[in-house]
Scaffold this motif. Structure first.
Motif, PDB file in Angstrom:
ATOM      1  N   SER A 314      32.403  36.051  40.365  1.00 42.39           N
ATOM      2  CA  SER A 314      32.937  37.380  40.075  1.00 42.39           C
ATOM      3  C   SER A 314      34.393  37.364  39.641  1.00 42.39           C
ATOM      4  CB  SER A 314      32.780  38.288  41.301  1.00 42.39           C
ATOM      5  OG  SER A 314      33.466  37.743  42.399  1.00 42.39           O
ATOM      6  N   ILE A 315      35.133  36.344  39.950  1.00 35.92           N
ATOM      7  CA  ILE A 315      36.553  36.335  39.636  1.00 35.92           C
ATOM      8  C   ILE A 315      37.021  34.894  39.475  1.00 35.92           C
ATOM      9  CG2 ILE A 315      37.268  36.325  42.068  1.00 35.92           C
ATOM     10  CD1 ILE A 315      39.618  38.064  41.296  1.00 35.92           C
ATOM     11  N   GLU A 316      38.010  34.718  38.642  1.00 35.49           N
ATOM     12  CA  GLU A 316      38.608  33.395  38.528  1.00 35.49           C
ATOM     13  C   GLU A 316      40.106  33.534  38.332  1.00 35.49           C
ATOM     14  OE1 GLU A 316      37.690  29.230  36.377  1.00 35.49           O
ATOM     15  OE2 GLU A 316      38.161  30.870  35.031  1.00 35.49           O
ATOM     16  N   THR A 317      40.844  32.626  38.936  1.00 36.04           N
ATOM     17  CA  THR A 317      42.291  32.610  38.795  1.00 36.04           C
ATOM     18  C   THR A 317      42.744  31.200  38.480  1.00 36.04           C
ATOM     19  OG1 THR A 317      42.442  34.310  40.499  1.00 36.04           O
ATOM     20  CG2 THR A 317      44.467  33.161  39.948  1.00 36.04           C
ATOM     21  N   VAL A 318      43.720  31.098  37.577  1.00 37.79           N
ATOM     22  CA  VAL A 318      44.365  29.800  37.374  1.00 37.79           C
ATOM     23  C   VAL A 318      45.436  29.694  38.448  1.00 37.79           C
ATOM     24  CG1 VAL A 318      45.566  28.294  35.775  1.00 37.79           C
ATOM     25  CG2 VAL A 318      43.950  29.981  34.905  1.00 37.79           C
ATOM     26  N   LYS A 321      49.297  25.873  37.092  1.00 41.82           N
ATOM     27  CA  LYS A 321      49.220  25.635  35.653  1.00 41.82           C
ATOM     28  C   LYS A 321      50.516  25.057  35.103  1.00 41.82           C
ATOM     29  CE  LYS A 321      50.676  30.133  34.044  1.00 41.82           C
ATOM     30  NZ  LYS A 321      50.624  30.949  32.845  1.00 41.82           N
ATOM     31  N   LYS A 359      43.726  33.786  45.162  1.00 45.72           N
ATOM     32  CA  LYS A 359      44.896  33.864  44.284  1.00 45.72           C
ATOM     33  C   LYS A 359      46.102  33.193  44.946  1.00 45.72           C
ATOM     34  CE  LYS A 359      43.300  38.265  42.516  1.00 45.72           C
ATOM     35  NZ  LYS A 359      43.476  39.710  42.565  1.00 45.72           N
TER      36      LYS A 359
ATOM     37  N   MET B   6      44.739  34.753  30.015  1.00 43.94           N
ATOM     38  CA  MET B   6      43.748  33.962  30.748  1.00 43.94           C
ATOM     39  C   MET B   6      44.064  33.940  32.230  1.00 43.94           C
ATOM     40  SD  MET B   6      41.356  32.519  28.958  1.00 43.94           S
ATOM     41  CE  MET B   6      41.001  30.970  29.776  1.00 43.94           C
ATOM     42  N   LEU B   7      45.370  33.826  32.532  1.00 47.45           N
ATOM     43  CA  LEU B   7      45.761  33.768  33.928  1.00 47.45           C
ATOM     44  C   LEU B   7      45.336  35.036  34.649  1.00 47.45           C
ATOM     45  CD1 LEU B   7      47.335  32.459  36.262  1.00 47.45           C
ATOM     46  CD2 LEU B   7      49.360  33.626  35.414  1.00 47.45           C
ATOM     47  N   PHE B   9      43.026  37.029  33.861  1.00 54.47           N
ATOM     48  CA  PHE B   9      41.624  37.408  33.775  1.00 54.47           C
ATOM     49  C   PHE B   9      40.907  37.266  35.114  1.00 54.47           C
ATOM     50  CE2 PHE B   9      41.189  36.759  28.986  1.00 54.47           C
ATOM     51  CZ  PHE B   9      41.294  38.110  28.782  1.00 54.47           C
ATOM     52  N   GLY B  10      40.011  38.117  35.310  1.00 60.90           N
ATOM     53  CA  GLY B  10      39.211  38.046  36.513  1.00 60.90           C
ATOM     54  C   GLY B  10      38.537  39.376  36.647  1.00 60.90           C
ATOM     55  N   GLU B  34      42.203  41.904  35.261  1.00 61.82           N
ATOM     56  CA  GLU B  34      42.323  42.573  36.559  1.00 61.82           C
ATOM     57  C   GLU B  34      42.663  44.052  36.404  1.00 61.82           C
ATOM     58  OE1 GLU B  34      44.009  40.684  40.428  1.00 61.82           O
ATOM     59  OE2 GLU B  34      44.924  39.699  38.688  1.00 61.82           O
TER      60      GLU B  34
END
Lengths: 689, 308
Positions: A314-318, A321, A359, B6-7, B9-10, B34
């Motif tokens: 459902s969600i992704e965070t870098v 980086k 996060k 991209m960072l 995004f979610g 977000e």
């Protein structure tokens, strides 16, 4: 157990450098004799305590180990205190500290110190055959594979006992037959899931299997999809119904997916192309809600980021980086932090970052500098990070008698060179985790002290002493780059630039006895690596004096002690690896072949495996036999057949005989593959009281 | 800009229900910022706006005018046609699986679907509204309109094709000819080098020479956005899902049939100074072209849209 311990200590003692406190060294030997021969602890212990006051820290630490062992034998509680003293006060005596920590663990409790400490769990000599393990949360078991047989194994991390659950049929030479990889024990440790390869019907396809954690139990096939080339298991879901896998597909793409243990169906969380693929260290958070993984960012694979994706996609965070490589993420037991390896400092360091709801929740902080190239196995609930320390070609410089077989002294480094007076060894020491950068190290054979000299771009080429014994010639530049030669003043530590040569000349060189002329070998054709010329440079002016092409190609050479003659090794046949030895005067005249059937170590690899004897009457070189044993040979500088000197050692890279001809300094490469644990990491997530 | 996006995004989720799973073959992870979480009401608003002709100045066109669900959200025209029958310069891209996209428009000038959604509304050659008119006609701020449209577009997902069923393990989901075409697609024909992943696009920009005429590029493509030399005449790799339903092809709609596209690449595309290094003559036989064609047709699957 105690015998083993004592033997290990004695071996350690034999391997250390010459003592700096000879009187107390003798005292220590007397005390050891009292314990071992007469069992007289009462007389021995004061002697151990006296030696422990030595300024020679290595000697003092050894004495304390013996003292603690003696105290243990008498059942005294002081043993614990003595071991803890070693851990606390002798941090730079790594072997002694490791021994002390092992004994503390055996005495039934963790050391009192809360400092983060590295602990060797499985040493290199016992870690030759098994592959990647993943450790259970209680730290008791590691799941792995035997690379020699393809067996599925479970290792008891405490006792070292290996249980073979499923036999493989791997022929390690041809890499055929069935074998397993990437096993993971279920959270309840009752099942184990693993990838399996080598099915004759689908040799290029990976399968996913599961079986009870019982030797000989029947495995069950979960997934047999021809689209999957490789599907390394990463973790079990918290309910035990699915397995997290990193699928490598035949279309060159990758997927992070859950595979149902019941029916093999896949739920793909995220797809990746081959340029941005994830590594095989996806880690599930302790509560099962998030997955941390790293993935490539740049097409040249010089940058990778740490990502956190929800386990339901459902969600992704870098998460991390920064430039450079960030990988090997692992969750702390409370799920509040992720530890990862980063080369942002130029070395390979362990870092941590706080995480909340997938996060970043704070700034990164350094946990351990220069942890090296590791592959993490997992973190236990008690806060120990287990990891593989894998290093190819760790170089050791050794000193040995010319007719003997064993080294009397050994230290990390390469290309050792005796000083003119024979009291020092200069060597190049590669920096951990930065394999192409090295420092010049000068090691005193009297005191054991070392001085390190660093310069940008310094590589692992042989250092060369100037005749004054006060300065050393070193160079920067990789094989296909311009090279710059410097004179290093050992007193001031300053680097004085002497000479720059083009990329067609190698850094393999010989320095004339007066220190004024440097001989280099070079190639005429920039498209090949065939070295066919010798170039003499005047170090006082930085200009080339002359050059000539000997009648043979050059794969290694050495200048005679009187500076008149070059011994040349040249490869005749790359297939048979046969070489010939020749000699030629430094002006290119008087070329003579000495011998033409040398079994060379490897094509183009005789560079530093040839040297003159101190008297200038003979030439030493390294020859390998059919079993790849490396033997030191001697041939007369005039004529004749080579003779075996009686000295041999595995993996010899470089040789340099002592000026008096009695001993030889040499270096060899060794692969190190160990399992380590980093203990007491609780300080990362536990707030001070 | 892309990395920043991209960072962030979610798919932010509240306590409310979640968008249903994607069709077979697609990732669970959608790229939603977000700041614009997927919500049922917003998606429904976006769907209504998408089909609402009031979003055009003359009330004759909606977004769906160029992105018709019957044509896999493309329009069947060579180039897009806006209000007053004015033609644009580029082919209307199929709006499927854009929730997985990394940049938008043929030249990738929009970093998010939200940024993309406002452009056709304001473009005089497309829907031709002003911001004030948009506000008056919808009663909402432009940001609310674009957020809703973007949320709806993210729900337009195509998958569960015969190809997807085959790679999920159903061995008979593809015919032998289609399987041969798949092998060509991944091998000799080199299609997979750019048309990769579950959406059959690498989201990158490539010069195929399609815009090279009379010794010059008629459309500079990505170069107008990036300014990089390698982007001269480069356009974003389109998805190949539903490709049998989205003719004509290429950014300018200049190739009418899939057979033409296959011939174009078999011949090595169109040589020009900036031709992508991945492209070279394929010398496909007639049989290979047929197999490739059949495989491309197997990418037609089920399109889901709206909150499901």
């Amino acid at each position: 157990m105690k015998h083993i311990f004592l033997t290990a200590m004695m071996m350690t003692a034999a391997a250390v450098a010459l003592a700096r406190d000879p009187a107390r060294e003798q005292t220590l030997q007397r005390a050891i004799d009292l314990v071992e021969s007469k069992g007289d602890m009462a007389k021995a212990m004061p002697l151990f305590e006296d030696v422990a006051r030595s300024a020679d820290k290595a000697l003092a630490a050894r004495a304390l180990l013996h003292l603690a062992n003696a105290q243990e034998r008498q059942g005294k509680e002081q043993a614990r205190a003595t071991y803890e003293r070693i851990v606390k006060e002798f941090g730079n005596q790594t072997e002694a500290v490791e021994q002390a920590r092992l004994r503390l663990a055996a005495l039934g409790g963790a050391p009192q110190t809360r400092a983060i400490m590295a602990r060797l769990v499985v040493p290199a000599d016992k870690e030759k055959s098994s592959g990647f393990d993943k450790i259970t949360a209680d730290g008791r078991f590691g799941a792995g594979e035997d690379w020699t047989t393809g067996d599925l194994i479970v290792r008891d991390m405490t006792t070292g006992k290996i249980t073979r659950l499923l036999p493989g049929s791997l022929d390690a030479k041809s890499w055929t037959g069935r074998y397993v990889a990437w096993p993971v024990l279920s959270p309840d440790q009752k099942q184990i899931v693993f990838a399996r390869y080598g099915d004759p019907k689908t040799p290029n396809q990976g399968q996913l299997w599961v079986m009870p954690n019982i030797p000989g139990a029947k495995p069950r096939l979960i997934s047999d999809n021809p689209e999957y080339r490789n599907l390394p298991a990463q973790a079990w879901s918290t309910d035990g119904k699915s397995v997290l896998v990193t699928i490598e597909r035949v279309d060159k793409s990758y997927q992070l997916a859950w595979i149902s243990v019941a029916d093999g169906s896949a739920k793909v969380l995220k797809s990746f192309d081959w340029k941005h693929y994830p590594d095989y260290h996806a880690r599930l958070s302790p509560d099962g809600r998030y997955i941390a993984y790293s993935a490539e960012v740049r097409e040249d694979f010089t940058e990778s980021h740490i990502n956190v994706i929800a386990s339901d996609g459902s969600i992704e965070t870098v998460l991390v980086k920064t430039a450079g490589r960030n990988d090997q993420p692992v969750w702390t037991p409370d799920g509040s932090h992720i530890l990862f390896v980063s080369n942002r400092s130029g070395a390979s360091d362990l870092w941590s970052i706080p995480v909340h709801e997938g996060k970043p929740a704070g700034v990164v902080s350094l946990v351990k500098r220069d942890i090296g190239r590791i592959a993490n196995i997992g973190m236990t609930r008690s806060g120990s990070l287990y990891y593989y320390s894998k290093q190819d070609g760790i170089e050791y410089a050794s000193i040995a008698g010319l007719s003997g077989h064993s080294a009397s002294e050994k230290f990390v480094g390469n290309m050792p060179r005796w000083s003119p007076d024979g009291k020092y060894i200069a060597l190049m020491r590669h920096r951990p985790s930065i394999s192409d950068t090295a420092d010049l190290v000068v090691h005193s054979l009297d005191s054991g002290e070392e001085k390190t000299f660093s310069h940008d771009g310094l590589r692992g080429s042989p250092p060369r002493w100037f005749p004054d014994g006060q300065s050393i010639l070193v160079n920067t530049g990789t094989p296909d780059m311009e090279k710059v030669f410097y004179r290093v003043d050992l007193k001031s530590g300053e680097f004085h630039k002497l000479l720059t040569v083009d990329r067609l000349q190698t850094a393999v060189s010989s320095l004339s006895p007066d220190g004024k002329t440097l001989y280099l070998i070079g190639r005429s054709d920039p498209k090949t690596f065939v070295f066919d010329r010798v170039v003499a440079h005047d170090l006082t002016t930085g200009r080339a004096l002359r050059e000539f092409k000997p009648a043979v190609g050059i794969s290694g050479f050495a200048l005679s002690p009187d500076g008149s003659t070059l011994a040349i090794a040249s490869i005749m046949d790359p297939q048979t690896k046969e070489a010939r030895l020749s000699r030629v005067a430094v002006d290119g005249s008087d070329f003579r072949e000495l011998y033409n059937s040398v079994r060379a170590v490897a094509y183009k690899a005789m560079f530093d495996r040839i040297a003159w004897t101190g008297d200038g009457r003979g030439i030493l070189f390294v020859e390998s036999d059919r079993n790849n044993n490396f033997r030191l040979m001697r041939i007369s500088a005039e004529a004749g057949k080579p003779e075996y000197t009686g000295f041999e050692a595995p993996g010899i890279i470089s040789i340099n005989p002592h000026p008096d001809g009695s001993r030889i300094a040499y270096s060899a490469a060794k692969q190190v593959n160990e399992i380590w644990a980093l203990d007491n990491l609780q300080s990362i997530w536990e707030k001070p009281q | 800009v892309k990395s920043v996006a991209m960072l962030a995004f979610g798919l932010a989720l509240g306590a409310e229900e979640r968008l249903g799973p994607p069709p077979l073959g697609l990732d669970l992870l959608l790229r939603a910022p977000e700041s614009n979480p997927m919500q049922r009401g917003k998606v429904e608003l976006g769907r209504r706006l998408f089909f609402d002709k009031n979003l055009s100045r003359d009330g004759t066109l909606a977004c769906a005018g160029c992105h018709d669900p019957k044509l896999a959200f493309s329009d069947g025209r060579v180039v897009a046609r806006g209000i007053h029958g004015v033609d644009g310069t580029r082919n209307s891209p199929a709006l499927i699986n854009r929730g997985y996209g990394e940049s938008f428009f043929w030249d990738g000038r929009a970093a998010t679907l939200e940024a993309q959604a406002i452009e056709p509304i304001l473009n005089p050659k497309e829907l031709g509204l002003s911001l004030e008119e948009l506000d008056q006609r919808t009663g909402k701020k432009a940001s609310e309109v674009t957020a809703a449209l973007a949320a709806y577009v993210r729900t337009i997902r195509s998958g569960d094709s015969p190809y997807d069923r085959y790679v999920a393990g159903q061995a008979d989901a593809l015919t032998d000819l289609e399987k041969r075409g798949m092998a060509l697609f991944r091998g000799k024909a080199r299609c997979n080098n750019c048309h990769s992943g579950p959406t059959f696009t690498d989201e990158q920009f490539h010069n195929t020479g399609i815009t090279w005429r009379d010794g010059r590029l008629f459309d500079e493509g990505r170069f107008t956005v990036s300014g990089r030399t390698r982007d001269h005449g480069a356009f974003k790799t389109p998805s190949l899902r539903e490709v049998a339903r989205t003719a004509p092809y290429m950014h300018d709609g200049s190739l009418a049939r899939l057979e033409d596209v296959i011939d174009f690449y078999s011949n090595g595309a169109l040589a020009n100074p900036y031709l992508d290094s991945e492209i070279r003559p394929l010398h496909l036989s007639a049989g290979e072209k047929r197999a490739l064609l059949d495989f491309l047709r197997s990418l037609t699957g089920e399109i889901r849209q709206g909150w499901q």
